[in-house]
Design an enzyme around this catalytic site. Structure first.
Site, mmCIF file in Angstrom:
data_model
loop_
_atom_site.group_PDB
_atom_site.id
_atom_site.type_symbol
_atom_site.label_atom_id
_atom_site.label_comp_id
_atom_site.label_asym_id
_atom_site.label_seq_id
_atom_site.Cartn_x
_atom_site.Cartn_y
_atom_site.Cartn_z
ATOM 1 N N LYS A 1 -32.659 27.061 45.384
ATOM 2 C CA LYS A 1 -33.022 25.819 44.707
ATOM 3 C C LYS A 1 -34.006 25.020 45.573
ATOM 4 O O LYS A 1 -33.785 24.865 46.787
ATOM 5 C CB LYS A 1 -31.745 24.996 44.471
ATOM 6 C CG LYS A 1 -31.979 23.751 43.683
ATOM 7 C CD LYS A 1 -30.687 22.972 43.491
ATOM 8 C CE LYS A 1 -31.025 21.584 43.006
ATOM 9 N NZ LYS A 1 -30.110 20.575 43.490
ATOM 10 N N ASP B 1 -47.684 30.938 28.180
ATOM 11 C CA ASP B 1 -48.955 31.504 28.639
ATOM 12 C C ASP B 1 -48.997 31.614 30.160
ATOM 13 O O ASP B 1 -49.731 32.422 30.709
ATOM 14 C CB ASP B 1 -50.116 30.620 28.164
ATOM 15 C CG ASP B 1 -50.300 30.724 26.664
ATOM 16 O OD1 ASP B 1 -50.090 31.835 26.126
ATOM 17 O OD2 ASP B 1 -50.623 29.709 26.014
ATOM 18 N N LYS C 1 -58.006 34.324 16.419
ATOM 19 C CA LYS C 1 -56.898 34.997 17.117
ATOM 20 C C LYS C 1 -56.644 36.380 16.536
ATOM 21 O O LYS C 1 -56.421 37.350 17.265
ATOM 22 C CB LYS C 1 -55.619 34.166 16.957
ATOM 23 C CG LYS C 1 -55.045 33.714 18.278
ATOM 24 C CD LYS C 1 -53.930 32.716 18.095
ATOM 25 C CE LYS C 1 -54.243 31.446 18.871
ATOM 26 N NZ LYS C 1 -53.205 30.446 18.787
ATOM 27 N N ASN D 1 -39.998 26.451 26.059
ATOM 28 C CA ASN D 1 -40.586 25.677 24.964
ATOM 29 C C ASN D 1 -39.532 25.431 23.892
ATOM 30 O O ASN D 1 -38.383 25.845 24.039
ATOM 31 C CB ASN D 1 -41.818 26.390 24.399
ATOM 32 C CG ASN D 1 -41.466 27.798 23.952
ATOM 33 O OD1 ASN D 1 -40.629 27.990 23.083
ATOM 34 N ND2 ASN D 1 -42.093 28.791 24.572
HETATM 35 N N1 CTP Z 1 -48.517 35.576 22.402
HETATM 36 C C1 CTP Z 1 -48.164 36.647 23.171
HETATM 37 N N2 CTP Z 1 -48.244 36.575 24.532
HETATM 38 C C2 CTP Z 1 -48.654 35.447 25.131
HETATM 39 C C3 CTP Z 1 -49.025 34.328 24.354
HETATM 40 C C4 CTP Z 1 -48.938 34.431 22.984
HETATM 41 O O1 CTP Z 1 -47.782 37.675 22.609
HETATM 42 N N3 CTP Z 1 -48.703 35.405 26.464
HETATM 43 C C5 CTP Z 1 -48.481 35.709 20.954
HETATM 44 C C6 CTP Z 1 -47.462 34.869 20.238
HETATM 45 O O2 CTP Z 1 -46.239 35.563 20.133
HETATM 46 C C7 CTP Z 1 -48.091 34.685 18.870
HETATM 47 C C8 CTP Z 1 -49.567 34.711 19.171
HETATM 48 O O3 CTP Z 1 -49.715 35.323 20.454
HETATM 49 O O4 CTP Z 1 -47.824 35.776 18.004
HETATM 50 C C9 CTP Z 1 -50.256 33.388 19.204
HETATM 51 O O5 CTP Z 1 -49.574 32.492 20.019
HETATM 52 P P1 CTP Z 1 -50.211 31.069 20.318
HETATM 53 O O6 CTP Z 1 -49.362 30.357 21.310
HETATM 54 O O7 CTP Z 1 -50.539 30.394 19.033
HETATM 55 O O8 CTP Z 1 -51.604 31.473 20.909
HETATM 56 P P2 CTP Z 1 -52.147 31.807 22.347
HETATM 57 O O9 CTP Z 1 -52.341 33.254 22.497
HETATM 58 O O10 CTP Z 1 -51.333 31.144 23.371
HETATM 59 O O11 CTP Z 1 -53.608 31.208 22.211
HETATM 60 P P3 CTP Z 1 -54.201 29.788 22.534
HETATM 61 O O12 CTP Z 1 -53.597 29.320 23.807
HETATM 62 O O13 CTP Z 1 -55.635 30.110 22.634
HETATM 63 O O14 CTP Z 1 -53.910 28.944 21.350
#
Ligand code: CTP
Length: 419
Positions: free
Chosen positions: A291, A281, A345, A212
């Protein structure tokens, strides 16, 4: 670079002993910490080290003669005396201790010190018998009773051939005393802070990956700010753009799974966690060893959920069987209904605070030098932090964390629990 002394003006008096050569190291350390150092030397000191050396290190002219007035618009010793946040004499000879104790003003150093109201730090250096002489002891006691602070000489081989007490304290020890006098105790001393920063990298094959836009800058700013407040900082970082800060422990990881392991293993003993990383995620179900060759018209990648690290930390922290005082700060990157999603959250992931940013706002979010965030606690909005540099946002976040942790500690102390 740690600029603990930035904005501070230090008057450094160097007097005529062999240890005067150590003033070069002292100047260089103080300048590196951001201090504005103005050096005064006695004639004797110039026999041991040249003014040019100290001028070059401090980028300021060195004063050796109280009558050498180069700028007609000021009276130099008064100007310097007024500008000082701290006066330091290192090394201080027995002669200079005597002058200062008796209020003499017959050279640049003693004259300027009579005129300053800044606190005084003295690092003496002399022969062991001189140091133990009743006259010197009287002078030291007199100066101490007037509020001067001493960095006492060390014991060892002296330049005069004697072994005993009289060596100038090491420059690091003098710097430590200076920082203590100018900056005071740092609020996060003794605290362990863990920061995650950057984006995770989820491999598809040896040359391709999913990631990302996170630059890591917000996490780096937090690590620097916590370090400068005295914390022992561990930075678990994924893919980042900027160079990571000095003076913190860096743990490099690639994937969310690696970040999960690195973070969970370090939770015992950690006091504060900032979960600023942008964690993927999902990851590819299969990570191909070779590859992937193109073949069919379409390629479908199957993705599976990554562990939610923040959730894992929240569960660990609230697990009744694990004694801890962890304070957990999550981040929320939102594009709609920022407040609603952020509070949701915070509750789901059992955070103490959540820092929400609207990543669609200009001047906020990924890659930018500035950020705009809102900080929420379980009761709702604590503070909206308008657009400012990520470092300034980090300072403000630490203020909020400190205030909220103190509240929590005071509250829990009454209940006789650990939290
Ligand atoms: N985070 C994490 N592990 C993951 C995803 C997110 O620790 N697998 C943490 C990020 O570091 C951040 C927080 O969760 O501190 C929120 O990240 P965000 O991307 O906003 O949220 P998501 O948990 O991905 O929730 P959603 O997809 O529902 O928005």
């Amino acid at each position: 670079m740690n600029k603990t002394l930035s904005g501070k003006t230090i008057l450094l008096g160097v007097t005529g002993g062999i240890a005067a050569y150590k003033s070069a190291t002292l100047c260089s350390r103080l300048v590196n910490l951001g201090a504005n150092v103005r050096v005064m030397m006695t004639k004797g000191a110039t026999q041991f080290i040249t003014p040019l050396t100290l001028q070059t290190l401090t980028r300021h002219p060195v004063a050796t003669d109280v009558f050498d007035e180069r700028d007609a618009s000021i009276v130099q010793h008064i100007d310097w005396a007024d500008s000082a946040d701290l006066a330091v004499i290192a090394p201080a000879t027995a002669n200079m201790l005597s002058k200062l104790a008796n209020g003499l003003a017959d050279d640049m150093i003693s004259t300027t010190l009579l005129a300053t109201t800044a606190p005084l730090l003295i690092a003496p250096a002399m022969n062991v018998h001189m140091w133990e002489h009743p006259a010197v002891i009287d002078n030291v006691n007199k100066l101490a009773s007037r509020g001067a602070t001493f960095v006492e000489p060390g014991t060892g081989q002296l330049a005069c051939g004697y072994v005993g007490k009289g060596r100038l304290a090491e420059p690091d020890e003098i710097v430590e005393a200076i920082v203590k006098m100018l900056v005071g105790p740092k609020p996060l001393t003794g605290q362990r802070v863990l920061v995650t920063a950057g984006g995770t990298v989820e491999r598809i094959d040896p040359v391709r990956y999913i990631t990302n836009d996170s630059s890591g800058k917000m996490g780096f700013a937090l690590a620097e700010a916590a370090r400068d407040r005295g914390a022992e900082v561990t930075l678990v970082c994924g893919k980042t753009e900027a160079a990571p800060p000095n003076g913190v422990q860096i743990v490099k990881i690639d994937s969310a799974k690696e970040m999960y392991d690195a973070v969970m293993a370090r939770l015992p003993g950690t006091n504060i966690v900032f979960k600023a990383a942008a964690v993927a995620d999902y990851r590819p179900l299969h990570q191909e060893e070779h590859k992937i060759k193109k073949s069919a018209e379409a390629l479908t990648l199957e993705l599976v959920r990554n562990p939610d690290i923040l959730q894992g930390i929240g569960d660990w922290k609230t697990n009744q069987t694990i004694k801890n005082d962890l304070f957990l700060i999550g981040f929320a990157a939102e594009t709609t209904d920022v407040e609603k999603h952020a509070i949701d959250k915070l509750k789901r992931k059992k955070c103490d605070l959540i820092v929400a940013n609207d990543v669609t706002a200009s001047g906020a979010g990924f890659g930018t030098e500035t950020n705009i965030v809102s900080v929420y606690g379980p009761q709702g909005l604590i503070e909206h932090i308008p657009q400012m540099t990520k470092r300034d946002v980090a300072e403000r976040l630490l203020d909020i964390v400190q205030a909220n942790r103190n509240g929590l500690e005071a509250h829990s102390a009454g209940k006789g629990t650990n939290r």
